[in-house]
Enzyme design. Structure first.
Site, PDB file in Angstrom:
ATOM      1  N   CYS A 112       0.809  -1.239   0.000  1.00  8.07           N
ATOM      2  CA  CYS A 112       0.000   0.000   0.000  1.00  8.07           C
ATOM      3  C   CYS A 112       0.832   1.274   0.000  1.00  8.07           C
ATOM      4  O   CYS A 112       0.328   2.338  -0.353  1.00  8.07           O
ATOM      5  CB  CYS A 112      -0.949  -0.001   1.184  1.00  8.07           C
ATOM      6  SG  CYS A 112      -2.094  -1.375   1.100  1.00  8.07           S
ATOM      7  N   HIS A 248      -3.729   7.250   2.796  1.00  7.24           N
ATOM      8  CA  HIS A 248      -4.055   5.943   2.224  1.00  7.24           C
ATOM      9  C   HIS A 248      -5.486   5.585   2.654  1.00  7.24           C
ATOM     10  O   HIS A 248      -5.877   5.813   3.796  1.00  7.24           O
ATOM     11  CB  HIS A 248      -3.069   4.905   2.745  1.00  7.24           C
ATOM     12  CG  HIS A 248      -3.400   3.514   2.323  1.00  7.24           C
ATOM     13  ND1 HIS A 248      -3.740   3.201   1.035  1.00  7.24           N
ATOM     14  CD2 HIS A 248      -3.459   2.347   3.036  1.00  7.24           C
ATOM     15  CE1 HIS A 248      -3.986   1.892   0.954  1.00  7.24           C
ATOM     16  NE2 HIS A 248      -3.829   1.361   2.152  1.00  7.24           N
ATOM     17  N   ASN A 278     -10.091  -0.234  -0.615  1.00 11.88           N
ATOM     18  CA  ASN A 278      -8.636  -0.152  -0.455  1.00 11.88           C
ATOM     19  C   ASN A 278      -7.970  -0.616  -1.754  1.00 11.88           C
ATOM     20  O   ASN A 278      -7.986  -1.803  -2.071  1.00 11.88           O
ATOM     21  CB  ASN A 278      -8.199  -1.026   0.726  1.00 11.88           C
ATOM     22  CG  ASN A 278      -6.698  -0.946   0.979  1.00 11.88           C
ATOM     23  OD1 ASN A 278      -5.940  -0.439   0.139  1.00 11.88           O
ATOM     24  ND2 ASN A 278      -6.271  -1.443   2.115  1.00 11.88           N
TER      25      ASN A 278
HETATM   26  N1  COA Z   1     -18.872  -9.108   7.577  1.00  9.13           N
HETATM   27  C1  COA Z   1     -19.393  -9.379   8.771  1.00  9.13           C
HETATM   28  N2  COA Z   1     -18.653  -9.716   9.837  1.00  9.13           N
HETATM   29  C2  COA Z   1     -17.327  -9.787   9.672  1.00  9.13           C
HETATM   30  C3  COA Z   1     -16.709  -9.507   8.441  1.00  9.13           C
HETATM   31  C4  COA Z   1     -17.538  -9.148   7.362  1.00  9.13           C
HETATM   32  N3  COA Z   1     -17.063  -8.855   6.165  1.00  9.13           N
HETATM   33  N4  COA Z   1     -15.389  -9.652   8.584  1.00  9.13           N
HETATM   34  C5  COA Z   1     -15.159  -9.991   9.857  1.00  9.13           C
HETATM   35  N5  COA Z   1     -16.331 -10.096  10.520  1.00  9.13           N
HETATM   36  C6  COA Z   1     -16.550 -10.443  11.921  1.00  9.13           C
HETATM   37  C7  COA Z   1     -15.434 -11.273  12.500  1.00  9.13           C
HETATM   38  O1  COA Z   1     -15.631 -12.638  12.209  1.00  9.13           O
HETATM   39  C8  COA Z   1     -15.588 -10.983  13.987  1.00  9.13           C
HETATM   40  O2  COA Z   1     -16.638 -11.760  14.491  1.00  9.13           O
HETATM   41  P1  COA Z   1     -16.589 -12.358  15.995  1.00  9.13           P
HETATM   42  O3  COA Z   1     -16.548 -11.150  16.886  1.00  9.13           O
HETATM   43  O4  COA Z   1     -17.857 -13.126  16.072  1.00  9.13           O
HETATM   44  O5  COA Z   1     -15.346 -13.172  16.044  1.00  9.13           O
HETATM   45  C9  COA Z   1     -16.046  -9.528  14.026  1.00  9.13           C
HETATM   46  O6  COA Z   1     -16.547  -9.243  12.699  1.00  9.13           O
HETATM   47  C10 COA Z   1     -14.936  -8.527  14.384  1.00  9.13           C
HETATM   48  O7  COA Z   1     -13.785  -8.836  13.625  1.00  9.13           O
HETATM   49  P2  COA Z   1     -12.497  -7.936  13.697  1.00  9.13           P
HETATM   50  O8  COA Z   1     -11.500  -8.432  12.693  1.00  9.13           O
HETATM   51  O9  COA Z   1     -12.030  -7.821  15.123  1.00  9.13           O
HETATM   52  O10 COA Z   1     -13.116  -6.541  13.228  1.00  9.13           O
HETATM   53  P3  COA Z   1     -12.467  -5.116  13.171  1.00  9.13           P
HETATM   54  O11 COA Z   1     -13.308  -4.137  13.858  1.00  9.13           O
HETATM   55  O12 COA Z   1     -10.995  -5.131  13.496  1.00  9.13           O
HETATM   56  O13 COA Z   1     -12.590  -4.747  11.608  1.00  9.13           O
HETATM   57  C11 COA Z   1     -11.180  -4.666   9.671  1.00  9.13           C
HETATM   58  C12 COA Z   1     -11.953  -5.541  10.648  1.00  9.13           C
HETATM   59  C13 COA Z   1     -10.414  -5.568   8.707  1.00  9.13           C
HETATM   60  C14 COA Z   1     -12.148  -3.809   8.935  1.00  9.13           C
HETATM   61  C15 COA Z   1     -10.175  -3.773  10.441  1.00  9.13           C
HETATM   62  O14 COA Z   1      -9.473  -4.561  11.366  1.00  9.13           O
HETATM   63  C16 COA Z   1      -9.202  -3.055   9.569  1.00  9.13           C
HETATM   64  O15 COA Z   1      -9.547  -2.203   8.805  1.00  9.13           O
HETATM   65  N6  COA Z   1      -7.899  -3.378   9.722  1.00  9.13           N
HETATM   66  C17 COA Z   1      -6.835  -2.670   9.081  1.00  9.13           C
HETATM   67  C18 COA Z   1      -6.855  -2.811   7.597  1.00  9.13           C
HETATM   68  C19 COA Z   1      -5.703  -2.049   7.078  1.00  9.13           C
HETATM   69  O16 COA Z   1      -5.491  -0.916   7.425  1.00  9.13           O
HETATM   70  N7  COA Z   1      -4.869  -2.672   6.299  1.00  9.13           N
HETATM   71  C20 COA Z   1      -3.558  -2.116   6.155  1.00  9.13           C
HETATM   72  C21 COA Z   1      -3.302  -1.297   5.113  1.00  9.13           C
HETATM   73  S1  COA Z   1      -3.567  -2.084   3.633  1.00  9.13           S
END
Ligand code: COA
Length: 321
Positions: A112, A248, A278
């Site tokens: 990224c 980003h 993204n």
């Molecule tokens: N739809 C519904 N539920 C989903 C899901 C989706 N697409 N993806 C994950 N979940 C669920 C998970 O299974 C989890 O369920 P559980 O609580 O029953 O185990 C719950 O949602 C929370 O998951 P979590 O991964 O802790 O969520 P989060 O709040 O961290 O959000 C992201 C997930 C990926 C959106 C977030 O972590 C993020 O943006 N991370 C950084 C991404 C990034 O910046 N990348 C780097 C640069 S490229």
């Protein structure tokens, strides 16, 4: 001698995939995706449409905006993690399309932060007097390495391309760039395909993206916060000097955290994550182009560009337009 951005361009593939479309493909919901990421829709390349196809459109738009001709380009730095071929690299493939034969052309593979890395390298060549009309591109077809059966990543990534043209200038221009990497985090965000170390079925050698999202999220916020401080301190500037944050576009909550860090209202932040998802190396130049073309970003204003991605790699550029 400085380098100055004299033209921007972007291109998105035609096909749009909304959160509602994703609801039909996997166990997810529009509400979850919007709340957790800010994404509403994203663009996906057509069958056979490649990273260089998208990049060519973006590059021609940046070249037009700069008022130069394709054959004037004398340096191509191309950020991507989804190249058309292993070689020739995407910079060379783009050079062939543009007809600016003979100039250096290469790709930078830092996920990224690929555009920020490419921009920093091009800036140094222009400042040194070794390039007079540099094309810097960030372009991706991440849909090709998305695991469409993994809802935790499939809702995030998308396709697109952005580009800028840099020319020498006695006035800044690009005030500074800062690049970093920390390979100790390599297992938190990666693509498991490869050539030399092929860890997946050889028939599916390009692999798919894997991410420990919540860990990446926390480290991204802290690390980008430090990157913002570093960019301002290196120029002896207070955060109040920044007119626009051009971040980003990974997650609206990370973007909001950076805006709070700079005491900037969201109205002074270019946000495209809702429309683009993204797009990795393409996200910063596409956001920049959006702000420039709709007239929000004006000549003379101070912009802070930043990105963070797999590796981890990250970086910033403080730019006077
Ligand atoms: N739809 C519904 N539920 C989903 C899901 C989706 N697409 N993806 C994950 N979940 C669920 C998970 O299974 C989890 O369920 P559980 O609580 O029953 O185990 C719950 O949602 C929370 O998951 P979590 O991964 O802790 O969520 P989060 O709040 O961290 O959000 C992201 C997930 C990926 C959106 C977030 O972590 C993020 O943006 N991370 C950084 C991404 C990034 O910046 N990348 C780097 C640069 S490229």
């Amino acid at each position: 001698m400085y380098s100055r951005i004299v033209g921007t361009g972007a291109y998105l593939p035609e096909k749009v995939l909304t959160n509602f479309d994703l609801e039909k493909m996997m166990d997810t919901s529009d509400a979850w995706i919007r709340e957790r990421t800010g994404i509403e829709r994203r663009h996906i390349a057509a069958e056979g449409e490649t990273t260089v196809d998208l990049a060519e459109h973006a590059a021609r738009r940046a070249i037009d905006a700069a008022g130069v001709r394709p054959e004037d380009i004398d340096f191509i730095a191309f950020g991507t993690t989804t190249p058309d071929l292993i070689f020739p690299n995407c910079g060379v493939l783009l050079q062939q399309r543009l007809g600016c034969f003979g100039c250096p052309a290469f790709s930078v593979e830092t996920a990224c932060s690929g555009f920020i890395y490419a921009l920093a390298i091009a800036d140094k060549f222009v400042r040194a007097g070794d390039a007079k009309c540099a094309l810097v591109v960030g372009a991706e077809t991440l849909s090709r390495i998305t695991d469409w059966s993994d809802r935790s990543t499939a809702v995030l990534f998308a396709d697109g391309a952005g580009a800028v043209v840099l020319r020498p200038s006695s006035e800044p221009g690009i005030l500074s760039t800062h690049l970093h990497a920390d390979g100790s985090y390599k297992d938190l965000l990666y693509c498991n395909g490869g050539v030399s170390r092929n860890v997946v079925d050889p028939a599916r050698a390009r692999g798919t993206i894997a991410m420990v999202g919540n860990e990446v999220f926390k480290i991204a916020v802290t690390t980008l916060g430090k990157a913002v401080d570093e960019a301002l301190a290196a120029n002896g500037l207070d955060k109040s000097a920044v007119d626009w944050l051009v971040p980003h576009q990974a997650n609206i909550r990370i973007i909001q955290a950076m805006a709070r860090k700079l005491d900037l209202p969201l109205e002074r932040v270019i946000v495209t994550v809702n429309e683009h998802g993204n797009t990795s190396a393409a996200s910063v130049p596409m956001a920049l182009d959006a702000g420039v073309r709709d007239g929000r970003i004006k000549p003379g204003q101070l912009l802070l560009l930043e990105a963070f991605g797999g590796g981890f790699t990250w970086g910033s550029a403080l730019v006077r337009l």
